[in-house]
Design a protein around this motif. Structure first.
Motif, PDB file in Angstrom:
ATOM      1  N   GLN A  15       0.867  -1.351   0.038  1.00 25.29           N
ATOM      2  CA  GLN A  15      -0.025   0.099  -0.165  1.00 25.29           C
ATOM      3  C   GLN A  15       0.859   1.200  -0.045  1.00 25.29           C
ATOM      4  O   GLN A  15       0.407   2.157  -0.826  1.00 25.29           O
ATOM      5  CB  GLN A  15      -0.935  -0.069   1.227  1.00 25.29           C
ATOM      6  CG  GLN A  15      -1.720   1.177   1.302  1.00 25.29           C
ATOM      7  CD  GLN A  15      -2.991   1.317   0.476  1.00 25.29           C
ATOM      8  OE1 GLN A  15      -3.118   0.187  -0.218  1.00 25.29           O
ATOM      9  NE2 GLN A  15      -3.911   2.243   0.537  1.00 25.29           N
ATOM     10  N   ARG A  22       5.816   2.978   8.118  1.00 22.73           N
ATOM     11  CA  ARG A  22       6.195   4.245   7.986  1.00 22.73           C
ATOM     12  C   ARG A  22       5.889   4.940   6.689  1.00 22.73           C
ATOM     13  O   ARG A  22       6.029   4.553   5.697  1.00 22.73           O
ATOM     14  CB  ARG A  22       7.693   4.218   8.291  1.00 22.73           C
ATOM     15  CG  ARG A  22       8.154   3.682   9.587  1.00 22.73           C
ATOM     16  CD  ARG A  22       7.509   4.169  10.804  1.00 22.73           C
ATOM     17  NE  ARG A  22       7.520   5.886  11.061  1.00 22.73           N
ATOM     18  CZ  ARG A  22       6.907   6.379  11.622  1.00 22.73           C
ATOM     19  NH1 ARG A  22       5.804   6.194  12.219  1.00 22.73           N
ATOM     20  NH2 ARG A  22       7.130   7.897  11.698  1.00 22.73           N
ATOM     21  N   ASP A  70      11.029  10.871   1.767  1.00 20.04           N
ATOM     22  CA  ASP A  70      11.547  11.153   0.347  1.00 20.04           C
ATOM     23  C   ASP A  70      12.077   9.716  -0.337  1.00 20.04           C
ATOM     24  O   ASP A  70      11.813   8.435   0.621  1.00 20.04           O
ATOM     25  CB  ASP A  70      12.727  12.302   0.507  1.00 20.04           C
ATOM     26  CG  ASP A  70      13.826  11.515   1.403  1.00 20.04           C
ATOM     27  OD1 ASP A  70      13.819  10.624   1.685  1.00 20.04           O
ATOM     28  OD2 ASP A  70      14.665  12.465   1.679  1.00 20.04           O
ATOM     29  N   ARG A  83      15.452   2.475  14.785  1.00 19.92           N
ATOM     30  CA  ARG A  83      14.666   1.927  15.717  1.00 19.92           C
ATOM     31  C   ARG A  83      13.472   1.112  15.492  1.00 19.92           C
ATOM     32  O   ARG A  83      12.579   0.646  16.454  1.00 19.92           O
ATOM     33  CB  ARG A  83      14.370   2.983  16.636  1.00 19.92           C
ATOM     34  CG  ARG A  83      13.420   4.070  16.108  1.00 19.92           C
ATOM     35  CD  ARG A  83      13.168   5.113  17.112  1.00 19.92           C
ATOM     36  NE  ARG A  83      12.184   6.162  16.668  1.00 19.92           N
ATOM     37  CZ  ARG A  83      11.136   6.800  17.349  1.00 19.92           C
ATOM     38  NH1 ARG A  83      10.745   6.299  18.444  1.00 19.92           N
ATOM     39  NH2 ARG A  83      10.621   7.543  16.712  1.00 19.92           N
ATOM     40  N   TYR A  84      12.928   0.919  13.902  1.00 14.34           N
ATOM     41  CA  TYR A  84      11.999   0.154  13.581  1.00 14.34           C
ATOM     42  C   TYR A  84      12.385  -1.272  13.270  1.00 14.34           C
ATOM     43  O   TYR A  84      11.578  -2.041  12.885  1.00 14.34           O
ATOM     44  CB  TYR A  84      11.091   0.746  12.671  1.00 14.34           C
ATOM     45  CG  TYR A  84      10.318   2.294  13.121  1.00 14.34           C
ATOM     46  CD1 TYR A  84       9.321   1.915  13.802  1.00 14.34           C
ATOM     47  CD2 TYR A  84      10.950   3.179  12.841  1.00 14.34           C
ATOM     48  CE1 TYR A  84       8.604   3.197  14.288  1.00 14.34           C
ATOM     49  CE2 TYR A  84      10.269   4.588  13.287  1.00 14.34           C
ATOM     50  CZ  TYR A  84       9.192   4.371  14.177  1.00 14.34           C
ATOM     51  OH  TYR A  84       8.553   5.446  14.579  1.00 14.34           O
ATOM     52  N   ALA A  90       7.188   2.279  21.268  1.00 17.52           N
ATOM     53  CA  ALA A  90       7.075   2.874  19.881  1.00 17.52           C
ATOM     54  C   ALA A  90       7.461   1.791  18.870  1.00 17.52           C
ATOM     55  O   ALA A  90       6.272   1.129  17.974  1.00 17.52           O
ATOM     56  CB  ALA A  90       8.241   3.773  19.420  1.00 17.52           C
ATOM     57  N   HIS A 141       0.202   0.378  16.658  1.00 19.86           N
ATOM     58  CA  HIS A 141       0.752   1.020  15.612  1.00 19.86           C
ATOM     59  C   HIS A 141       1.286   2.721  15.726  1.00 19.86           C
ATOM     60  O   HIS A 141       1.300   2.937  16.696  1.00 19.86           O
ATOM     61  CB  HIS A 141      -0.059   0.786  14.308  1.00 19.86           C
ATOM     62  CG  HIS A 141      -0.148  -0.715  13.867  1.00 19.86           C
ATOM     63  ND1 HIS A 141       0.667  -1.301  13.399  1.00 19.86           N
ATOM     64  CD2 HIS A 141      -1.279  -1.756  14.473  1.00 19.86           C
ATOM     65  CE1 HIS A 141       0.319  -2.571  13.402  1.00 19.86           C
ATOM     66  NE2 HIS A 141      -0.713  -2.920  13.880  1.00 19.86           N
ATOM     67  N   THR A 142       1.377   3.293  14.494  1.00 20.89           N
ATOM     68  CA  THR A 142       1.755   4.686  14.745  1.00 20.89           C
ATOM     69  C   THR A 142       0.705   5.381  14.246  1.00 20.89           C
ATOM     70  O   THR A 142      -0.246   5.041  13.443  1.00 20.89           O
ATOM     71  CB  THR A 142       3.057   4.957  14.071  1.00 20.89           C
ATOM     72  OG1 THR A 142       2.798   4.386  12.471  1.00 20.89           O
ATOM     73  CG2 THR A 142       4.416   3.907  14.430  1.00 20.89           C
ATOM     74  N   GLU A 143       0.887   6.779  14.455  1.00 19.33           N
ATOM     75  CA  GLU A 143      -0.331   7.504  14.162  1.00 19.33           C
ATOM     76  C   GLU A 143      -0.680   7.565  12.538  1.00 19.33           C
ATOM     77  O   GLU A 143      -1.717   7.940  12.104  1.00 19.33           O
ATOM     78  CB  GLU A 143       0.070   9.127  14.354  1.00 19.33           C
ATOM     79  CG  GLU A 143      -0.163   9.355  16.079  1.00 19.33           C
ATOM     80  CD  GLU A 143       0.041  10.693  16.518  1.00 19.33           C
ATOM     81  OE1 GLU A 143       0.301  11.359  15.634  1.00 19.33           O
ATOM     82  OE2 GLU A 143      -0.135  10.888  17.957  1.00 19.33           O
ATOM     83  N   ARG A 186      -4.553   6.894   9.288  1.00 20.20           N
ATOM     84  CA  ARG A 186      -4.764   7.791   8.103  1.00 20.20           C
ATOM     85  C   ARG A 186      -4.592   6.558   6.796  1.00 20.20           C
ATOM     86  O   ARG A 186      -5.362   7.043   5.796  1.00 20.20           O
ATOM     87  CB  ARG A 186      -3.987   8.837   7.941  1.00 20.20           C
ATOM     88  CG  ARG A 186      -4.107   9.791   8.825  1.00 20.20           C
ATOM     89  CD  ARG A 186      -3.426  10.903   9.134  1.00 20.20           C
ATOM     90  NE  ARG A 186      -3.484  11.756  10.140  1.00 20.20           N
ATOM     91  CZ  ARG A 186      -4.500  12.655  10.217  1.00 20.20           C
ATOM     92  NH1 ARG A 186      -5.107  13.088   9.059  1.00 20.20           N
ATOM     93  NH2 ARG A 186      -4.889  13.305  11.279  1.00 20.20           N
TER      94      ARG A 186
END
Lengths: 237, 308, 237, 308
Positions: free
Chosen positions: A20, A79, A83, A157-158, A205, A214-216, A220
């Motif tokens: 995605q 994430r 770029d 860090r991921y 995190a 998950h992350t913010e 979305r």
């Protein structure tokens, strides 16, 4: 198959979410060849996701009907694209891992072995593509070096989450960390980039995606992905 | 002279002109203009469909759409390669596109407002493109003709997928059916305009036909397209938005209503719904990617690798 | 009320969609005072939207349960925020129009008169805010002048739609165009900006919002706005 | 000397210190540091909640959330104005924030992952903030005390709205209830950490209490907060994620489990889930707005208008 279901779901979600994200690049790549390449990688991943999710249930119900906390992908793949350097760093970290994992899986006899055997070749291409760009960006211009180093540092860090144990997988994920680090270190070195010194995970995190945290940005992403499907409950497409 | 005669003979005998063959400057210029416009259309054409990649309502449809958009990028690559055989590089053409000095097909200045638009583009826009392009597979310039063979094969695959997408919607829920009908309503007339102005107003047609770059007139191709679509629409269970559309027994063809050429001219002049969005998006992708291309060039210079 | 329903829906959608766009600025404004001001304007518009939509039906069903083509807002309000100049230009064009319209409505005796009478004061503030910023940006620096002129030019073709007739409205919208143009011209002039010479509408792009034809950006906006509500059918919040 | 004696007497008698009064440099510095941190927390704190403005599931909730985020921007304005009474301007403080040289409350480095987080922030985070801030309404420095009166009034409104949001979820569908419980699970411990380190490790506390900038110890306030929350959680029908939480008859207070201070330290060190996102977003807003602020300054210079 039932024993492998939690692993199939997690690996399927990894592939789906990364597909995605890569799909967002279509028409926006820095050079036409990369429109082709990134979409091609996205398509491979989407194919893997469909096979894996179908081992667990209905692929569309799983993709479009779950809430965020029900997704089991690592946070790395969700994430944002950032770029081109960030996209490449994410892809390098993930593809090196996936190649090691699928090679190990293909050698076993679990329900995931056939998928892994089939996918390992395409993953090798993804890894090779990411390596080539890591070299070009790391050892290209001053700007590209800086961007690539920032990307590697920011995503580091991921990466630890990739090696956390996964139910239903007959592969020792923790054991893949050493070869992963060796390969990534080699590529970064050739690319004149530093291996980040920071932690490869943080307890809250990165490292919780497998438990549904998950992350913010993920919410979305799902809103966009699921809206149309959810707007027409029960419809066939 | 002899070169000119050889060229004329080759065209007359349907032998392909190849890159090293002599050719008139105007022939070369016409080809470059047409191939560049075609290449630009492929890459700009990625945008309206890519608009739905992230929102495709099933994974199967998402995969089909991604593959299609990828094919379009690939078509762009073939076509820019074909212009290179005439000594005109991709960078130069892209600069002209970004500066607004070369065109792409006006059809891509219409928006994709719903998922059904993806189907309508496949069925109607790709359908019209194929009708235009199949004769180009016999175009007198070899590299262009060969690129078109491959492109047409893929386009006809896309066209069937678009048709099938619309069929699923048309036979789906009432909301899905309405979505499909609405898309066909919006895309029908712009698709008819894809064949260009009526024959009596078409600037380049006569010379292009003499050179066998073009093989049929705009109106001939348009008629062929209408005659193909009418029965397909019936099977789809969708109505083409033209009250004047009917079978003309005497012509053995369908009559159709008058096309609003003022709209066509407006879109050409840059006043279509998405002209600005499309070209701005293209420029942004190009500009945002400048540092990446520079890095690849710098790396290649250091390491003697062919550029990515 | 029934007679006014189509107008209430269209004006309610205008207010809702613009409130949604302005809400995207929260936390991102160029100066803290503008975080306050833009959110304040968004809140006023959201309040108008709730009153207007409630005249037609259930506000949440209307906001979260309709597809894109069922929304009746002008395309102007759905245009993406862009930079601050684009947001201000959009606000100027809309607020000048809304102040004229609500003043006329408030003087009548339709079902919309009470809402208009109440809202006209807040709309005057919105218009004043947009005017002040148009002056500052137009007559500020070279860069701000260029950006503001680009914004005014780019949005001009979405302004004509504001004056198209609207069922259920006892105001002659076409008649508002002259005073609107006079006011906008005056502000632009004071701001050292040119009044755009191009068309104020195009038959297919801007001008069809009232018939349910919108722009590509609108679908993504709705996906984000509606996703959570649609993910929990029938839930109360 | 006489000034120092007057200051000490005013503090002792609970008379407010006002901007023109003499005050010790360390008192001034402590106030500026604390007020700046508080102001920064208000503006960074807009982000986690603004994350849900565009996705609020009803128009009523959207309006409430917008109003709340707007109030936070307003609180930032009051507090920066209060620091200006001590001669330190907003621009200087923002530069320090953006350079990472001044802090904001660590709580805002946690993500808002679901809509229920908006409720949990209102109930727990605003609740903790109020518990911290109500005593500040009696702070020895007048402008700060007066700002806090207004802020506390609005915060307690936000706290009730958050509670009510969670109540609606808890009494809603199973999925909504689970969403509420999950949010409380994630926000409970970070909220307890908002009161700062345990008293025996708190660096600035003793001097601040002597100056009546601070009125209660960290642990006292934390205990007060726990005792308020436990019965509220019961009414909500939600469980606080602490197996050691129980009423201690002899203390007349709730015992609670051990706090993971290593997590607190990690977040303080910049390694929380969202430290980078928050500060990057803030910097981006500031940098993207530079041309706007420059325009306002240029316009004011030309026209003699006070800057926007």
């Amino acid at each position: 198959v039932r024993a492998a279901a939690p692993a199939a779901l997690a690996l399927g979600d990894d592939a789906l979410v990364l597909a995605q994200r890569l799909g967002e690049w279509a028409g926006n790549a820095p050079v036409l060849e990369e429109d082709v390449a990134l979409t091609n990688i996205a398509l491979d991943l989407l194919g893997q996701a469909r096979t894996l999710l179908s081992l667990v249930g209905d692929e569309d119900e799983l993709a479009f009907g779950r809430e965020e906390h029900e997704f089991r992908n690592v946070q790395l793949v969700e994430r944002p694209n950032g770029d081109f350097a960030e996209t490449i760093a994410r892809q390098l970290f993930f593809s090196v891992h996936q190649e090691l994992l699928f090679t190990a899986l293909a050698a076993g006899d679990s329900a995931l072995a056939p998928l892994a055997a089939k996918a390992v070749k395409e993953v090798a291409y993804h890894r090779d593509h990411a390596e080539r760009w890591t070299l070009r960006l790391g050892d290209g211009t001053e700007e590209s070096h800086r961007r690539m180093q920032d990307a590697v540092d920011g995503l580091w860090r991921y990466t630890g989450e990739l090696f956390e144990p996964l139910d239903g997988l007959d592969v020792d994920l923790a054991g893949l960390r050493a070869p992963w680090l060796e390969r990534v270190t080699a590529v970064l070195g050739r690319a004149t980039l530093e291996v980040p010194q920071g932690a490869d995970r943080t307890p809250w995190a990165a490292g919780a995606g497998r438990q549904g945290v998950h992350t913010e940005a993920f919410g979305r992403m799902l809103a966009e992905m699921q809206h149309l499907h959810r707007a027409h409950p029960g419809a066939s497409w | 002279d002899a070169l000119r005669a050889a060229f004329d003979a080759a065209v007359a005998e349907d032998t392909r002109i190849e890159p090293r063959d002599w050719m008139p400057d105007a022939y070369r210029a016409t080809l470059v203009r047409q191939m560049a416009q075609h290449a630009h259309s492929e890459i700009i054409g990625m945008q309206p469909e890519a608009n739905w990649i992230t929102r495709a309502p099933s994974l199967r449809r998402k995969a089909i759409l991604m593959a299609k958009v990828q094919d379009e990028a690939g078509h762009g690559l073939y076509l820019y390669s074909a212009t290179e055989t005439l000594g005109v590089g991709r960078d130069e053409l892209l600069d002209k596109l970004h500066a607004g000095r070369q065109r792409y097909s006006s059809i891509f200045n219409y928006p994709t407002l719903t998922w059904a638009d993806v189907g309508a583009i496949g069925w109607l826009v790709d359908g019209a493109a194929i009708t235009n392009q199949v004769p180009l597979c016999r175009c007198s310039y070899g590299p262009y003709a060969r690129a078109m063979v491959r492109i047409c094969k893929e386009e006809s695959f896309h066209q069937r997928q678009g048709y099938e997408l619309l069929l699923a919607l048309s036979r789906g829920t009432a909301a899905q059916h309405a979505m499909a009908q609405d898309a066909v309503n919006r895309w029908w007339w712009p698709s008819l305009m894809m064949f260009g102005p009526p024959d009596d107003e078409s600037a380049h047609s006569a010379q292009s036909m003499a050179w066998k770059i073009k093989r049929h007139s705009n109106d001939e191709l348009r008629q062929r397209f209408v005659d193909i679509c009418v029965p397909q629409a019936e099977v789809l269970g969708l109505t083409l938005p033209d009250p004047d559309l009917r079978w003309n027994e005497s012509r053995g063809a369908h009559d159709y209503g008058e096309i609003d050429w003022s709209e066509f001219q407006e879109v050409l002049r840059g006043n279509g719904p998405c002209n600005e969005e499309r070209i701005n998006r293209r420029r942004a992708a190009h500009d945002n990617g400048a540092w990446v291309r520079e890095a690849a060039t710098a790396y290649a210079a250091k390491h003697g690798e062919a550029q990515a």
